[in-house]
Design a protein around this motif. Sequence first.
Motif, PDB file in Angstrom:
ATOM      1  N   ARG A 101      -8.704 -18.977   4.337  1.00 44.95           N
ATOM      2  CA  ARG A 101      -8.074 -20.129   4.994  1.00 44.95           C
ATOM      3  C   ARG A 101      -6.892 -19.760   5.876  1.00 44.95           C
ATOM      4  NH1 ARG A 101      -8.503 -23.008  -0.153  1.00 44.95           N
ATOM      5  NH2 ARG A 101     -10.328 -24.368   0.004  1.00 44.95           N
ATOM      6  N   ASN A 146     -17.465 -21.934   6.057  1.00 43.74           N
ATOM      7  CA  ASN A 146     -18.766 -22.343   5.532  1.00 43.74           C
ATOM      8  C   ASN A 146     -19.906 -21.765   6.361  1.00 43.74           C
ATOM      9  OD1 ASN A 146     -17.613 -23.833   3.458  1.00 43.74           O
ATOM     10  ND2 ASN A 146     -17.538 -25.719   4.657  1.00 43.74           N
ATOM     11  N   PRO A 188     -13.298 -19.208   0.548  1.00 44.47           N
ATOM     12  CA  PRO A 188     -12.449 -20.210   1.218  1.00 44.47           C
ATOM     13  C   PRO A 188     -10.960 -20.010   0.977  1.00 44.47           C
ATOM     14  CG  PRO A 188     -14.365 -21.267   0.246  1.00 44.47           C
ATOM     15  CD  PRO A 188     -14.370 -19.853  -0.241  1.00 44.47           C
ATOM     16  N   THR A 241     -12.672 -27.056  12.269  1.00 45.83           N
ATOM     17  CA  THR A 241     -11.672 -26.662  11.283  1.00 45.83           C
ATOM     18  C   THR A 241     -11.967 -25.261  10.740  1.00 45.83           C
ATOM     19  OG1 THR A 241     -12.910 -27.580   9.412  1.00 45.83           O
ATOM     20  CG2 THR A 241     -11.407 -29.070  10.592  1.00 45.83           C
ATOM     21  N   THR A 242     -10.963 -24.678  10.112  1.00 52.63           N
ATOM     22  CA  THR A 242     -11.153 -23.373   9.489  1.00 52.63           C
ATOM     23  C   THR A 242     -12.214 -23.441   8.400  1.00 52.63           C
ATOM     24  OG1 THR A 242      -8.817 -22.879   9.898  1.00 52.63           O
ATOM     25  CG2 THR A 242      -9.977 -21.455   8.354  1.00 52.63           C
ATOM     26  N   GLU A 243     -12.258 -24.560   7.676  1.00 56.47           N
ATOM     27  CA  GLU A 243     -13.262 -24.726   6.629  1.00 56.47           C
ATOM     28  C   GLU A 243     -14.671 -24.675   7.211  1.00 56.47           C
ATOM     29  OE1 GLU A 243     -12.716 -24.975   3.314  1.00 56.47           O
ATOM     30  OE2 GLU A 243     -10.560 -24.762   3.642  1.00 56.47           O
ATOM     31  N   THR A 244     -14.839 -25.257   8.395  1.00 59.88           N
ATOM     32  CA  THR A 244     -16.150 -25.225   9.054  1.00 59.88           C
ATOM     33  C   THR A 244     -16.555 -23.795   9.362  1.00 59.88           C
ATOM     34  OG1 THR A 244     -15.758 -27.406  10.054  1.00 59.88           O
ATOM     35  CG2 THR A 244     -17.463 -26.022  11.056  1.00 59.88           C
TER      36      THR A 244
END
Length: 342
Positions: free
Chosen positions: A308, A329, A304, A323-326
């Motif tokens: 990011r 993951n 992450p 989102t980038t986090e999605t």
Amino acid sequence: MEATEQAMDLDDQDDISLVARMQEGRELITAEIRKVIIGQESIIDELLIALFGGGHVLVTGVPGLAKTLLIKTLADILQVDFSRIQFTPDLMPADVVGSEVVDETDGGRKLTFVKGPIFTNILLADEINRTPPKTQSALLEAMEERQVTAAGITHPMAEPFFVMATQNPIELEGTYPLPEAQLDRFMFKIELGYLSEAEEITVVSKTTQTYEIPLAHPLGGEDIISFQRIARQVPAAEAVIRYAVRLVHASRPQSELAPDFVKDWVSWGAGIRASQKLILAGKVRALLLGRYNVSFGDVRALAPAVFRHRILLNFHAEAERVTTETVINRLLEAVPEPASEI
């Protein structure tokens, strides 16, 4: 499945002692920082991994989360040179790297290069996105090549050299998004969140009374240089490197390894520096956790922070509020570890 243990090829007993000092030093530095900084444990861990790995960090967080205090405290603990540059729209490249001035001497006039604030050990580039790209780019050579070229002359940076840049995510007016080439120079992008209620009570209580916190100095700049050297000696098995590279390739929509959601949502994926930073940071993390090899788990844990700022979403993702986090993951779920045993 974690990668199996491998013996680290240490040169001599001095290197073994250095690894032990690195592990102990991390605990001592963290303890000193926690005298001043409340909460943010995971942020401190990632900051130290980047420092010990010779990388730089980009920190995003709303005002008042002690970003400046954190990096200044770290410099105080290490007793190294510290500079803070407040990036503003009128800041010029010469204000960062320095400039040549006319120096009057007995022999006449000559041009002398006066070094700017970038010539330090720890540099805080505060609100870096408030200055135009022309000035932002003044950091590029120093961050990557550890040198500054002015008037055709190369000036080496001091060692260690560590940059922490900050961004304010809630004020977009009057800002200049960092170019991809600039973002790629950072090992990690760290996001600071709000403190818990209990932590905020502690902060308010401590900062609204007169108090002075003495800091110990368990390590110095020379120790950091030694840690950066020993970290590169940690072995990374081919399968672990292959796993990191596959994660990076899968983040690129034009790659045959890219899952459908990457092709739908991502405009541009991570470059080769992402693979390099995953493995290098993984080596530091492994040592700090008492292991002498990089595991698949190290790569997953650091993905992450490494991805990011290297994955750019397209308008489809924005429309669907992805989102980038999605994406990160889902990448970690979609890309399997190599089947071969190591």
